[in-house]
Design a protein around this motif. Structure first.
Motif, mmCIF file in Angstrom:
data_model
loop_
_atom_site.group_PDB
_atom_site.id
_atom_site.type_symbol
_atom_site.label_atom_id
_atom_site.label_comp_id
_atom_site.label_asym_id
_atom_site.label_seq_id
_atom_site.Cartn_x
_atom_site.Cartn_y
_atom_site.Cartn_z
ATOM 1 N N ARG A 28 0.836 -1.197 0.000
ATOM 2 C CA ARG A 28 0.000 0.000 0.000
ATOM 3 C C ARG A 28 0.874 1.252 0.000
ATOM 4 N NH1 ARG A 28 -2.556 3.733 3.208
ATOM 5 N NH2 ARG A 28 -4.702 4.206 2.627
ATOM 6 N N SER A 29 1.948 1.223 0.751
ATOM 7 C CA SER A 29 2.862 2.362 0.799
ATOM 8 C C SER A 29 3.498 2.608 -0.568
ATOM 9 C CB SER A 29 3.949 2.110 1.846
ATOM 10 O OG SER A 29 4.924 3.111 1.804
ATOM 11 N N GLN A 30 3.892 1.538 -1.254
ATOM 12 C CA GLN A 30 4.467 1.679 -2.594
ATOM 13 C C GLN A 30 3.441 2.234 -3.577
ATOM 14 O OE1 GLN A 30 5.996 -2.156 -3.665
ATOM 15 N NE2 GLN A 30 7.754 -2.028 -2.254
ATOM 16 N N ALA A 31 2.203 1.775 -3.486
ATOM 17 C CA ALA A 31 1.149 2.247 -4.389
ATOM 18 C C ALA A 31 0.860 3.722 -4.158
ATOM 19 C CB ALA A 31 -0.121 1.418 -4.195
ATOM 20 N N LEU A 35 1.431 6.766 -6.854
ATOM 21 C CA LEU A 35 0.326 7.677 -7.158
ATOM 22 C C LEU A 35 0.738 9.128 -6.933
ATOM 23 C CD1 LEU A 35 -2.672 7.845 -7.954
ATOM 24 C CD2 LEU A 35 -3.218 7.761 -5.523
ATOM 25 N N GLN A 36 1.406 9.399 -5.826
ATOM 26 C CA GLN A 36 1.871 10.762 -5.542
ATOM 27 C C GLN A 36 2.865 11.232 -6.601
ATOM 28 O OE1 GLN A 36 3.468 10.383 -1.615
ATOM 29 N NE2 GLN A 36 1.522 10.879 -0.605
ATOM 30 N N CYS A 43 0.884 17.273 -12.744
ATOM 31 C CA CYS A 43 0.717 18.696 -12.398
ATOM 32 C C CYS A 43 1.876 19.530 -12.956
ATOM 33 C CB CYS A 43 0.613 18.871 -10.892
ATOM 34 S SG CYS A 43 -0.940 18.257 -10.212
ATOM 35 N N ALA A 44 3.077 19.014 -12.911
ATOM 36 C CA ALA A 44 4.224 19.752 -13.439
ATOM 37 C C ALA A 44 4.104 19.947 -14.946
ATOM 38 C CB ALA A 44 5.523 19.005 -13.103
#
Length: 107
Positions: A28-31, A35-36, A43-44
């Motif tokens: 979950r942390s990797q996903a 995503l971030q 956005c960039a």
């Protein structure tokens, strides 16, 4: 006693450990990290495209307001030099009638 390495049956003390699959928490942390990163990159790119669009719109407005070649008052066409380097004699002219005349070549 705590400093003594524990031995498992059938495995040597210095043997490498086998691969342990990541836990649900690690997955979950990797996903979330992927995503971030993806959203930040998106956005960039949108920001860069938006800024480029603003710059092009401003350049187009300036070009309309201040044309680079204003027409003369008498309606005359202003002759622009075709090749400025040939006109001042630094480079040879493209055709023999323009620019500095060349000397005849001796055969």
């Amino acid at each position: 006693m705590a400093s003594k390495p524990q031995s498992h049956p059938g495995r040597a003390v210095g043997a490498p450990q086998h691969f342990a699959p990541p836990s649900a928490r690690e997955l979950r942390s990797q996903a979330v990290h992927r995503l971030q990163t993806g959203l930040f990159g998106l956005c960039a790119v949108l920001l860069i495209v938006g800024l480029a669009n603003i710059i092009m719109d401003r350049a187009r407005l300036v070009e309309v307001e201040y044309p680079s070649d204003p027409p003369s008052a008498a309606g005359e066409v202003i002759d622009q030099p075709a090749d400025p380097l040939a006109d001042i004699g630094v480079a040879p002219a493209a055709d023999s009638s323009a620019g500095v005349p060349r000397a005849k070549q001796v055969q």
